[in-house]
Design a protein around this motif. Sequence first.
Motif, PDB file in Angstrom:
ATOM      1  N   THR A 558       9.364   3.625  -3.524  1.00 19.23           N
ATOM      2  CA  THR A 558      10.597   3.981  -2.806  1.00 19.23           C
ATOM      3  C   THR A 558      10.271   4.721  -1.506  1.00 19.23           C
ATOM      4  O   THR A 558       9.463   5.657  -1.495  1.00 19.23           O
ATOM      5  CB  THR A 558      11.499   4.857  -3.694  1.00 19.23           C
ATOM      6  N   ILE A 576       7.910 -10.475  -2.655  1.00 20.83           N
ATOM      7  CA  ILE A 576       9.106  -9.639  -2.472  1.00 20.83           C
ATOM      8  C   ILE A 576       9.652  -9.202  -3.825  1.00 20.83           C
ATOM      9  O   ILE A 576      10.028  -8.033  -4.018  1.00 20.83           O
ATOM     10  CB  ILE A 576      10.175 -10.401  -1.656  1.00 20.83           C
ATOM     11  N   ARG A 577       9.716 -10.113  -4.790  1.00 20.72           N
ATOM     12  CA  ARG A 577      10.216  -9.762  -6.118  1.00 20.72           C
ATOM     13  C   ARG A 577       9.369  -8.666  -6.752  1.00 20.72           C
ATOM     14  O   ARG A 577       9.893  -7.699  -7.310  1.00 20.72           O
ATOM     15  CB  ARG A 577      10.200 -11.002  -7.016  1.00 20.72           C
ATOM     16  N   SER A 580       9.661  -5.319  -4.666  1.00 21.71           N
ATOM     17  CA  SER A 580      11.015  -4.752  -4.767  1.00 21.71           C
ATOM     18  C   SER A 580      11.246  -4.140  -6.134  1.00 21.71           C
ATOM     19  O   SER A 580      11.918  -3.095  -6.262  1.00 21.71           O
ATOM     20  CB  SER A 580      12.065  -5.836  -4.496  1.00 21.71           C
ATOM     21  N   TYR A 584       9.608  -0.803  -3.465  1.00 18.64           N
ATOM     22  CA  TYR A 584       9.237  -1.004  -2.070  1.00 18.64           C
ATOM     23  C   TYR A 584      10.343  -1.735  -1.317  1.00 18.64           C
ATOM     24  O   TYR A 584      11.020  -2.616  -1.863  1.00 18.64           O
ATOM     25  CB  TYR A 584       7.950  -1.835  -1.961  1.00 18.64           C
ATOM     26  N   GLY A 585      10.493  -1.368  -0.055  1.00 16.74           N
ATOM     27  CA  GLY A 585      11.294  -2.174   0.838  1.00 16.74           C
ATOM     28  C   GLY A 585      10.398  -3.248   1.440  1.00 16.74           C
ATOM     29  O   GLY A 585       9.221  -2.981   1.741  1.00 16.74           O
ATOM     30  N   VAL A 586      10.896  -4.472   1.605  1.00 16.57           N
ATOM     31  CA  VAL A 586      10.065  -5.579   2.078  1.00 16.57           C
ATOM     32  C   VAL A 586      10.809  -6.340   3.165  1.00 16.57           C
ATOM     33  O   VAL A 586      11.999  -6.652   3.028  1.00 16.57           O
ATOM     34  CB  VAL A 586       9.701  -6.554   0.931  1.00 16.57           C
TER      35      VAL A 586
END
Length: 684
Positions: A558, A576-577, A580, A584-586
């Motif tokens: 985060t 991304i999956r 996330s 995490y931001g992606v």
Amino acid sequence: MQATKNRRPVQILLVEDSPTDRLVTVSALEHSRVNHVLHVVDNGVDAMAFLRRQGHFEGAPRPDLILLDLNLPKMDGREVLSQLKGDPILRFIPVVVLTTSSAEEDIIRAYGEHANSYITKPVDFASFSAALEMLGKYWFEVVTRPPASAFESVAAPVAPVRRRGTGSQPLHVLLIEDSETDALLVRESLAGSPSTQFRLTHTSRLADAERLIADGATVDVVLTDLGLPDSRGLATYRRIQAAARGVPVIVLTSSDDEAMGLAALREGAHDYLLKSEHTGRALERAVRYAIDRKAIQNQLLQSQRFEAIGQLAGGVAHDFNNLLTIVQANASLIEVCDDLDDAVACAREICGAAERGALLTRQLLAFSRTQALEAHPIDLNDVVVSTSQMLRRIIGAVKVELRLGSELPPILGDAGMIEQVLVNLAVNARDAMPGGGKLTLATRYERLTPAAAQRLDAEAYAGEFLVLEVQDTGEGIDPGVLDRIWDPFFTTKDTGVGTGIGLTTVYGIVQQHRGWIRVQSKVEVGTSFEVYVPVSSRPMAKAPSSSAQPDRDKSAGTGRLVLVVDDERAIRTSVIRVLSASGYGVIEADSGEEALRVWEQRGDEVDLVLADLTIPEGMGGRELADRLRAIAPDVRIVFSSGYCSDSTLGELQLRRGVTFLEKPYTAAALLNIVDAACHVNTAD
């Protein structure tokens, strides 16, 4: 080419049984205009008698050049070549092989026996003259005693190979010699070369030479004494040959130990020199000849490998299509199944197929010798235990039994490659037990004395070893086939069912680890492969786990933003999956150009760039990194790729698992490297 004035004629021995070919060769010699005296014999026995001045050849001159047919009565030309190159007096005489065969295996064998040139019959006059020109002044000045030449030009010996040592790049010679006097003689001999530049690195212990090569030193040729403080006899040659794989080795021996030099030749050494003879041009000749002959062998073997690609394609297609069938079938089931346990089982099958696909890729890379050896102290038992779990899924009805030694020291190796050895041998054993059977995986420690090593195997040497034994209760290997099992593309399976590179890959990997393999087999009883790998003196370091921690904080990432750059949409979606789900931001980009545009808008927020190293139709990770570092020198970048050579990793100063993430990778491996790069403490 005109004969050189005021020089004695070149003494040439022609060994040829065909009157027609003798006439053609005589005409070719006349056409070359070499000032010569020709002596002719028509069989191998007379050839050796002439060379050794025996019988009615007692007064024969020592020839400066031998023209040798391979197909001879009484004694085959190959045997003549072997005998004269094994003779300490005759072996310096250059030999041009004349034969009707243009087969690569005959060419390789001729050069393997130290032939200096190879010409097919019928002899073409221009080609013959060119071959003599290539031998030229260089060979005759160095080889004949006393030095003499019939030619005006100084030409490169035998092979049309691009040569180092004549310009800005000197030839790097690694000398392993504990006598300072002998080392000084070698240094002075190489320094005095009028035509070749040499760079000499000298060590007095074999272990120091092995360490230097392991650290990545590029060596063109190795000169080694066989009697060193930490190794003696043939064991010395075997160790340096294993360490400097692919580098020609010349053995230095004393006058009272010449038999050891001949033994090293039989095991593959490119030459041996008596220390009393390695001064002056003889040493330069031996070094240049060994390098050129090795280059020719490599060219021929590479050509042979390209021709075998068609055989390889069918087996690879078969194996990959099997894996894709598993993936597609289970993915389809996940789409329609309602039961969570069924979905999990399908997912595990897909993961297993992916592991096997990655393994096949590593096998192909190891076979082509482009996979780098990442050597670390590893626990062999740990590798066997973890691999056996995967093997049980692969080999079906075959029972797997473990017999592991206790308190074994570590070996220095690549855990992934040792895993390949296990899987390839296990799959080979499975195929030998179509009706089921038992596969035993065992480990043990052995200490070999020089005498014990000599009794055990031709490739064995003294030292401390761990032995990995893979034993089956299958059909066994036919004695007529046993000598061919390591050959590339050799397989007893039907076309398209196997690649024929499994055991070849095993052999190559074991050699990379400075080991050897002992095979014992009985038809209808079973087969045992015993892999010997030397023990490491370096302490074991606990490898970081590649699996995700079960109590991982789901919001560990985060506040961190990762820019993912990859041309494959499905890969970006998967990354991304995973990221996330861990907080995490992606943000994503499908090329380097797109990544730069994203950076212009949100670069100040990005904590890490995860970039594919090679993007076929756009700016790849390497150029992107250069552009970003020009803007933000402190940017954190992790590269990813399905393949990256060791030289590229070194050039980019990348470390696997730290700044380079190799595809395919698991979710756990991805999170581990991203966490580390973003300095995320997942224990908090």
